[in-house]
Write a protein that holds these residues in place. Structure first.
Motif, PDB file in Angstrom:
ATOM      1  N   THR A  63       0.813  -1.196   0.000  1.00 10.49           N
ATOM      2  CA  THR A  63       0.000   0.000   0.000  1.00 10.49           C
ATOM      3  C   THR A  63       0.860   1.266   0.000  1.00 10.49           C
ATOM      4  N   GLY A  86       1.505   5.381   1.950  1.00  9.99           N
ATOM      5  CA  GLY A  86       1.327   6.147   3.169  1.00  9.99           C
ATOM      6  C   GLY A  86       1.343   7.629   2.885  1.00  9.99           C
ATOM      7  N   TYR A 142      -3.182   5.739   6.931  1.00 15.96           N
ATOM      8  CA  TYR A 142      -2.139   5.417   5.964  1.00 15.96           C
ATOM      9  C   TYR A 142      -0.785   5.751   6.585  1.00 15.96           C
TER      10      TYR A 142
END
Length: 363
Positions: A178, A180, A346
């Motif tokens: 993912t 951030g 995040y």
């Protein structure tokens, strides 16, 4: 964010605890201003904070030429021999190839020849980007990109939608990774918001000013207020001429970029091809709700109803609609404090740990 339903959790393993010498190969690097560069630069900083040594192999180390149709991107020249020499001399524990450009292909070749494992990443939907610039369909270009990633021990991909798309195109070894946001840089600035003299609502776009970003769909919207574009790119001159009432602020970074987010009332993300869209998280961190189409990228980051993809989060932070004007108007009704709170999910430390866990470490 390991997948779709939970926020990232800390992960500690013996491999993560070991100090590594990591080579990150990227054709996208400063002075380019885009999500890939910001992602890799922040990742490097986080990895170094964790005690790792990071070697960045970038176009800054080579003679370059402008990319056809996109001169802001510089393509490295004479990569084959020099990349081999550099990588052989760096005493690397692990290799990550971030992009499919000249440096990426040269590093891939060296790794295969040397018997070294490596990971790759699918940051950019290049087949769709090429199709947007030519009369050829994206399907023509997928075999080349599939070949590039075929030797990778793990193809790092940001969202479930893109992972499924690549799976459908025959990609293997796909690994979730993912993104951030730097909450120290991107955060609400009430004073800056109050001092802004632009006619409200201020509708902001940040990113490359290029055809594949679908910016005209945003600039053609009839929502009253001021439209602001932050970024540079090959269609800037065309858009300035076609939309003289739009504020074009050029590329910004650091505190100036953070301030540009903070003064906006809504962040508009018109792209239908992005694999993630880091700018959406940066805008949310600044307390700015997002308006977007319900397509890959926005759906994965914002949730299909604009309430995020995480279990336990119930507040709306974005508006997704196939009518972008409606999405903008709906987003303007959302709470800025909810947006900033959501963005804290995040976390860059978790992102770095997820990256490390995918690496193939020599020895």
């Amino acid at each position: 964010m390991p997948d779709t339903s939970t926020a990232p959790a800390a992960k500690t393993t013996a491999a993560l605890a070991k100090s590594l010498a990591i080579c990150i190969v990227t054709d996208a690097w400063h002075p380019q201003v885009n999500g890939v560069v910001r992602t890799l630069d922040t990742l490097r900083s986080e990895l170094e904070t964790m005690g790792h040594t990071v070697h960045m192999l970038t176009p800054a180390m080579f003679k370059t030429m402008p990319c056809p149709t996109y001169p802001e991107i510089r393509l490295a020249l004479g990569t084959r021999k020099r990349v081999s020499e550099i990588m052989a001399n760096w005493h690397i524990d692990a290799v990550h190839i971030a992009t499919e450009g000249p440096l990426g292909w040269a590093a891939r070749r060296w790794c295969i020849k040397s018997g070294r494992s490596f990971t790759t990443a699918y940051h950019t939907a290049f087949p769709e980007y090429i199709a947007a610039r030519t009369p050829l369909p994206a399907s023509w270009f997928y075999p080349l990109f599939r070949k590039f990633h075929s030797a990778s021990s793990g193809v790092l991909v940001a969202t479930p939608t893109v992972r499924q798309m690549l799976t459908d195109h025959g990609f293997k070894n796909i690994v979730p990774w993912t993104r951030g946001v730097d909450s120290a840089q991107f955060h609400p600035m009430p004073a800056a918001y109050a001092d802004c003299t632009l006619k409200r609502p201020v509708q902001l776009y940040v990113g490359r000013v290029a055809v594949e970003k679908n910016i005209e769909a945003f600039l053609g919207c009839k929502v009253p207020g001021t439209k602001v574009v932050v970024g540079e790119g090959p269609v800037m001159t065309k858009l300035k001429a076609k939309f003289p009432d739009v504020q074009f602020w050029g590329a910004k970074s650091g505190a100036e970029l953070a301030a540009a987010y903070a003064v906006a009332d809504v962040f508009v993300f018109p792209s239908k091809t992005d694999t993630f869209g880091l700018v959406m998280i940066e805008a949310l961190a600044a307390g700015v709700p997002v308006a977007a189409y319900p397509v890959q990228g926005p759906v994965d980051v914002l949730g299909d109803r604009g309430k995020g993809p995480f279990k336990g989060w119930k507040k709306q932070i974005a508006a997704l609609n196939n009518n972008l004007e409606v999405a903008i108007q709906d987003a303007l009704t959302l709470e800025r404090t909810d947006c900033a709170e959501f963005a804290k999910l995040y976390n860059w430390q978790a992102v770095a740990e997820q990256f490390l866990s995918a690496l193939q470490v020599e020895g």
